[in-house]
Design a protein around this motif. Structure first.
Motif, PDB file in Angstrom:
ATOM      1  N   ALA A  25       0.836  -1.206   0.000  1.00  0.00           N
ATOM      2  CA  ALA A  25       0.000   0.000   0.000  1.00  0.00           C
ATOM      3  C   ALA A  25       0.872   1.257   0.000  1.00  0.00           C
ATOM      4  CB  ALA A  25      -0.933  -0.006   1.207  1.00  0.00           C
ATOM      5  N   ASP A  26       1.963   1.239   0.775  1.00  0.00           N
ATOM      6  CA  ASP A  26       2.881   2.386   0.808  1.00  0.00           C
ATOM      7  C   ASP A  26       3.514   2.622  -0.565  1.00  0.00           C
ATOM      8  OD1 ASP A  26       2.365   2.857   3.464  1.00  0.00           O
ATOM      9  OD2 ASP A  26       4.139   1.778   4.190  1.00  0.00           O
ATOM     10  N   GLY A  27       3.806   1.535  -1.265  1.00  0.00           N
ATOM     11  CA  GLY A  27       4.367   1.674  -2.609  1.00  0.00           C
ATOM     12  C   GLY A  27       3.401   2.398  -3.538  1.00  0.00           C
ATOM     13  N   ILE A  28       2.109   2.067  -3.431  1.00  0.00           N
ATOM     14  CA  ILE A  28       1.104   2.757  -4.245  1.00  0.00           C
ATOM     15  C   ILE A  28       1.012   4.222  -3.829  1.00  0.00           C
ATOM     16  CG2 ILE A  28      -1.354   2.863  -4.790  1.00  0.00           C
ATOM     17  CD1 ILE A  28      -1.444  -0.170  -4.561  1.00  0.00           C
ATOM     18  N   PHE A  88       2.315  10.514   6.467  1.00  0.00           N
ATOM     19  CA  PHE A  88       3.092   9.521   5.725  1.00  0.00           C
ATOM     20  C   PHE A  88       3.017   9.791   4.219  1.00  0.00           C
ATOM     21  CE2 PHE A  88       3.199   6.485   9.417  1.00  0.00           C
ATOM     22  CZ  PHE A  88       4.565   6.322   9.416  1.00  0.00           C
ATOM     23  N   PHE A  89       1.864  10.247   3.752  1.00  0.00           N
ATOM     24  CA  PHE A  89       1.713  10.565   2.331  1.00  0.00           C
ATOM     25  C   PHE A  89       2.775  11.569   1.898  1.00  0.00           C
ATOM     26  CE2 PHE A  89       0.037  13.075  -1.172  1.00  0.00           C
ATOM     27  CZ  PHE A  89      -0.537  12.129  -2.006  1.00  0.00           C
ATOM     28  N   TYR A  90       2.915  12.652   2.653  1.00  0.00           N
ATOM     29  CA  TYR A  90       3.884  13.681   2.271  1.00  0.00           C
ATOM     30  C   TYR A  90       5.312  13.262   2.607  1.00  0.00           C
ATOM     31  CZ  TYR A  90       0.048  16.668   1.010  1.00  0.00           C
ATOM     32  OH  TYR A  90      -1.064  17.175   0.384  1.00  0.00           O
ATOM     33  N   ALA A  91       5.487  12.400   3.604  1.00  0.00           N
ATOM     34  CA  ALA A  91       6.824  11.873   3.887  1.00  0.00           C
ATOM     35  C   ALA A  91       7.328  11.045   2.710  1.00  0.00           C
ATOM     36  CB  ALA A  91       6.793  11.024   5.155  1.00  0.00           C
ATOM     37  N   PHE A  92       6.444  10.240   2.109  1.00  0.00           N
ATOM     38  CA  PHE A  92       6.845   9.453   0.943  1.00  0.00           C
ATOM     39  C   PHE A  92       7.147  10.355  -0.249  1.00  0.00           C
ATOM     40  CE2 PHE A  92       4.483   5.829   3.023  1.00  0.00           C
ATOM     41  CZ  PHE A  92       5.599   5.047   3.193  1.00  0.00           C
ATOM     42  N   ARG A  93       6.501  11.523  -0.308  1.00  0.00           N
ATOM     43  CA  ARG A  93       6.790  12.451  -1.393  1.00  0.00           C
ATOM     44  C   ARG A  93       8.160  13.103  -1.201  1.00  0.00           C
ATOM     45  NH1 ARG A  93       2.626  17.246  -2.971  1.00  0.00           N
ATOM     46  NH2 ARG A  93       1.571  15.486  -3.963  1.00  0.00           N
ATOM     47  N   LEU A 151      12.552  18.945   6.304  1.00  0.00           N
ATOM     48  CA  LEU A 151      11.110  19.009   6.539  1.00  0.00           C
ATOM     49  C   LEU A 151      10.478  17.627   6.385  1.00  0.00           C
ATOM     50  CD1 LEU A 151       8.436  20.532   6.936  1.00  0.00           C
ATOM     51  CD2 LEU A 151       8.417  20.964   4.454  1.00  0.00           C
ATOM     52  N   GLY A 152      10.979  16.855   5.434  1.00  0.00           N
ATOM     53  CA  GLY A 152      10.446  15.506   5.240  1.00  0.00           C
ATOM     54  C   GLY A 152      10.611  14.651   6.479  1.00  0.00           C
ATOM     55  N   HIS A 153      11.734  14.790   7.160  1.00  0.00           N
ATOM     56  CA  HIS A 153      11.965  14.017   8.377  1.00  0.00           C
ATOM     57  C   HIS A 153      11.012  14.462   9.494  1.00  0.00           C
ATOM     58  CE1 HIS A 153      16.065  13.660   6.401  1.00  0.00           C
ATOM     59  NE2 HIS A 153      15.604  12.420   6.443  1.00  0.00           N
TER      60      HIS A 153
END
Length: 308
Positions: A25-28, A88-93, A151-153
């Protein structure tokens, strides 16, 4: 095998399956994060997961349906789930796929801290030692020191905190709910309502391929969260969350195959330490259960009258 050991083994197995589902799901999420805002994915997926819960409950009805007996605790879990999902959505970005594992690795530490005040679970010192080892492993993933924090961290740290709170609250509410689906239904219903309110401001048309990915994401998320809720009823939170560190294996493979990301040697070293601490905690769960069962048997033998 005693009932307690069977429950622990079942819980551990469910968590392992969960890691495969949630990593997929995280990959998607990472695939879609570059082209859409978070509300667009979560409005669709939240509604679909809530619908899956309703259908599953109709297929195998449970007394009380999807109602909850702990509305305030469920509200905390629901809000924490929404915050974790968006973060998490924006962390993956913002971060490399495997790098997000740094913060997933912090979740056992936070879980141990939360288990005392929320769940009233005593965390033995030997378990804290394993959690500390896991933290050392996490720090190996930051070879350049604190100056490498971005910022991502920070967003990923917020995701870690809110995600852990959501899981610990799931274990708390799970003590009282007859229907584990309620623990999946309400957070996703909240997700759909909140994100649908924002959706008109960020909506972009989705081709059928991306819409199909969103549906697949919802199906994987439904399966993963349902399994996790059941697992958290069988394992202490500080034991279940380290097992989730095995997501690293899936995250490296997905990052390599789909995103061309190759982690450095420090990432593998840190992951090895974190996973080893998780394996130790599983062992400690089994060993502790056996010690408790042995003490109960010894007490029973001590009070039993001698045979005539």
């Amino acid at each position: 095998m005693k009932a307690g050991s069977v429950a622990a083994l079942t819980g551990a197995t469910l968590v392992l399956i969960y890691t495969a589902l949630i990593s997929s799901a995280d990959g998607i999420t990472k695939l879609l994060a570059g082209g859409y805002a978070a509300p667009q994915l979560y409005a669709v997926s939240g509604g679909l997961v809530a619908l899956f819960c309703v259908l599953a409950n109709r297929a195998r009805p449970v007394e009380g349906g999807l109602r909850t007996t702990r509305p305030y605790a469920m509200a905390i879990r629901s809000v924490a789930t929404v915050v974790a999902g968006v973060s998490f959505f924006y962390a993956f970005r913002l971060l490399a796929f495997a790098e997000v594992f740094i913060f997933i690795g912090l979740m056992p530490i936070m879980s141990g801290l939360m288990s005392g005040p929320i769940l009233r679970e005593r965390v033995p010192m030997r378990v804290w030692a394993a959690l500390a080892a896991g933290f050392v492993g996490v720090m190996c993933l930051f070879p350049e020191g604190v100056q490498a924090i971005t910022l991502g961290h920070a967003v990923a740290l917020l995701a870690c905190f809110s995600g852990t709170l959501s899981m610990v609250m799931a274990r708390y509410v799970g003590r009282y709910e007859r229907n584990s689906l309620a623990l999946v239904f309400f957070p996703n219903l909240t997700n759909m309502v909140v994100m649908a309110a924002i959706l008109p401001f960020v909506f972009k048309p989705m081709p059928l391929t991306d819409l199909g990915l969103a549906v697949a994401y919802a199906a994987l998320l439904f399966g993963a969260r349902w399994l996790l809720v059941v697992a958290l009823r069988l394992l202490p939170a500080y034991t279940a969350t380290p097992l989730m560190n095995l997501q690293f294996v899936w995250m490296v493979l997905i990052g390599l195959v789909f995103f061309g990301e190759v982690p450095g040697s420090n990432v593998f070293l840190g992951a090895a330490i974190v996973v080893a601490s998780g394996v130790y905690l599983v062992y400690e769960q089994f060993a502790g259960q056996k010690r408790r069962e042995a003490r109960i048997q010894n007490r029973a033998a001590a009070v039993m009258p001698p045979a005539e």
